[in-house]
Design a protein around this motif. Structure first.
Motif, PDB file in Angstrom:
ATOM      1  N   THR A  72       0.830  -1.203   0.000  1.00 55.82           N
ATOM      2  CA  THR A  72       0.000   0.000   0.000  1.00 55.82           C
ATOM      3  C   THR A  72       0.866   1.255   0.000  1.00 55.82           C
ATOM      4  OG1 THR A  72      -1.863  -1.104   1.075  1.00 55.82           O
ATOM      5  CG2 THR A  72      -1.715   1.289   1.342  1.00 55.82           C
ATOM      6  N   ALA A  73       1.929   1.248   0.794  1.00 55.92           N
ATOM      7  CA  ALA A  73       2.825   2.412   0.837  1.00 55.92           C
ATOM      8  C   ALA A  73       3.425   2.698  -0.534  1.00 55.92           C
ATOM      9  CB  ALA A  73       3.922   2.180   1.865  1.00 55.92           C
ATOM     10  N   ALA A  74       3.781   1.648  -1.283  1.00 54.42           N
ATOM     11  CA  ALA A  74       4.343   1.843  -2.625  1.00 54.42           C
ATOM     12  C   ALA A  74       3.314   2.451  -3.569  1.00 54.42           C
ATOM     13  CB  ALA A  74       4.838   0.505  -3.168  1.00 54.42           C
ATOM     14  N   MET A  75       2.061   2.023  -3.463  1.00 53.15           N
ATOM     15  CA  MET A  75       1.018   2.584  -4.327  1.00 53.15           C
ATOM     16  C   MET A  75       0.680   4.012  -3.932  1.00 53.15           C
ATOM     17  SD  MET A  75      -1.461  -0.683  -5.109  1.00 53.15           S
ATOM     18  CE  MET A  75      -1.489  -1.360  -3.438  1.00 53.15           C
ATOM     19  N   ILE A  76       0.709   4.300  -2.649  1.00 49.70           N
ATOM     20  CA  ILE A  76       0.490   5.683  -2.215  1.00 49.70           C
ATOM     21  C   ILE A  76       1.575   6.594  -2.776  1.00 49.70           C
ATOM     22  CG2 ILE A  76       0.575   7.196  -0.192  1.00 49.70           C
ATOM     23  CD1 ILE A  76      -0.894   4.959   1.348  1.00 49.70           C
ATOM     24  N   GLU A  77       2.805   6.151  -2.714  1.00 45.86           N
ATOM     25  CA  GLU A  77       3.896   6.959  -3.267  1.00 45.86           C
ATOM     26  C   GLU A  77       3.687   7.203  -4.756  1.00 45.86           C
ATOM     27  OE1 GLU A  77       8.790   6.952  -3.663  1.00 45.86           O
ATOM     28  OE2 GLU A  77       7.758   5.228  -2.793  1.00 45.86           O
ATOM     29  N   PHE A  78       3.248   6.164  -5.476  1.00 47.44           N
ATOM     30  CA  PHE A  78       2.972   6.320  -6.901  1.00 47.44           C
ATOM     31  C   PHE A  78       1.874   7.363  -7.120  1.00 47.44           C
ATOM     32  CE2 PHE A  78       0.303   5.247 -10.546  1.00 47.44           C
ATOM     33  CZ  PHE A  78       1.234   5.292 -11.576  1.00 47.44           C
ATOM     34  N   CYS A  79       0.795   7.274  -6.348  1.00 38.71           N
ATOM     35  CA  CYS A  79      -0.327   8.205  -6.515  1.00 38.71           C
ATOM     36  C   CYS A  79       0.053   9.636  -6.159  1.00 38.71           C
ATOM     37  CB  CYS A  79      -1.504   7.762  -5.647  1.00 38.71           C
ATOM     38  SG  CYS A  79      -2.265   6.204  -6.148  1.00 38.71           S
ATOM     39  N   GLN A  80       1.006   9.790  -5.271  1.00 39.09           N
ATOM     40  CA  GLN A  80       1.422  11.132  -4.858  1.00 39.09           C
ATOM     41  C   GLN A  80       2.398  11.767  -5.837  1.00 39.09           C
ATOM     42  OE1 GLN A  80       2.807  10.175  -0.893  1.00 39.09           O
ATOM     43  NE2 GLN A  80       0.875  10.781   0.051  1.00 39.09           N
ATOM     44  N   THR A  81       2.944  10.978  -6.747  1.00 36.24           N
ATOM     45  CA  THR A  81       3.948  11.504  -7.675  1.00 36.24           C
ATOM     46  C   THR A  81       3.551  11.408  -9.143  1.00 36.24           C
ATOM     47  OG1 THR A  81       5.092   9.358  -7.668  1.00 36.24           O
ATOM     48  CG2 THR A  81       5.829  10.991  -6.065  1.00 36.24           C
TER      49      THR A  81
END
Length: 245
Positions: free
Chosen positions: A102-111
């Motif tokens: 989930t943390a990896a997908m959040i980072e993707f969505c934030q960038t």
């Protein structure tokens, strides 16, 4: 709204994770929804559900939830062999590894240039649990959890203090639970346990029980209830349009 689809392989703490992305086919940045699948991964019904939500103006990201345990692109069948493999994967993968996914997908969505940084979570069955679990991360503004399994029973691999039910108090965003009254995977007693925890924790939640069996959203097989599924898409869209501004 027309949409486009692509795949992205994200680096996670436990290896490369294939993600299927459905998004509006137009310029701009849109709210994101992490859409967690059943144990069978990115099946045709999951793809159609993701596309349905993307058509409402969201970037929808579907991860391979058991990417560490299968070759990239694995899709399990809706049969005994697929069920046995998926359940074995479910009992094998620790919740902490889902958290790092989930943390990896959040980072993707934030960038990502086509995401506006406002992120929600949605899922069915195991995916309903993972959407709930994602909401523990403060970056997730809201979650829509359909017949989420194994929260009430504390049965997925994790230390007691990290079990999802014990972490409910850490949820900061809004969460919407949907249950089937005839679902044997989350019986009345299990729903009552969860409901009482919602009250005691003070989280911002909505609660809906419908006359349906497990997996009523899946548009293959005898369990499908299309009328109820349409209502759920509408409810989810309303939640995300309100919370992911």
């Amino acid at each position: 709204m027309q949409i486009t689809q692509e795949t992205r392989d994200l680096n996670t703490a436990t290896g490369l994770m294939r993600c299927y992305i459905y998004r509006p086919a137009m310029e701009g940045a849109f709210p994101s929804i992490i859409f967690y699948s059943e144990i069978f991964q990115h099946t045709a019904p999951i793809a159609r559900s993701a596309a349905m939500m993307a058509c409402q103006g969201f970037v929808v990201i579907v991860p391979e939830v058991f990417h560490e345990l299968n070759p990239i692109g694995t899709v399990l069948g809706y049969d005994d062999a697929g069920k046995d493999k998926g359940n074995n994967d479910k009992w094998t993968k620790p919740l902490a590894d889902h958290d790092s996914d989930t943390a990896a997908m959040i980072e993707f969505c934030q960038t990502s240039p086509y995401c506006n940084g406002h992120i929600g979570a949605m899922g069915v069955c195991l995916g309903g649990h993972l959407a709930y679990r994602a909401a523990i991360n403060p970056a997730i503004k809201s979650a829509f959890c359909l017949y989420a399994t194994d929260i009430h029973s504390n049965t997925l691999p994790a230390p007691d203090a990290e079990q999802s039910l014990a972490r409910m108090k850490d949820i900061q965003g809004e969460i919407f639970f949907v249950w089937g009254k005839q679902d044997p995977h989350v019986p009345h007693e299990g729903r009552q346990t969860l409901y009482q925890h919602c009250i005691a924790s003070g989280i911002n939640y909505q609660w809906l029980e419908v006359n349906a069996v497990h997996a009523f959203m899946r548009d293959e097989g005898e369990r499908y209830d299309g009328a109820l599924a349409l209502q759920m898409y509408q409810q989810a869209t309303a939640l995300f349009q309100r919370t992911l501004r």
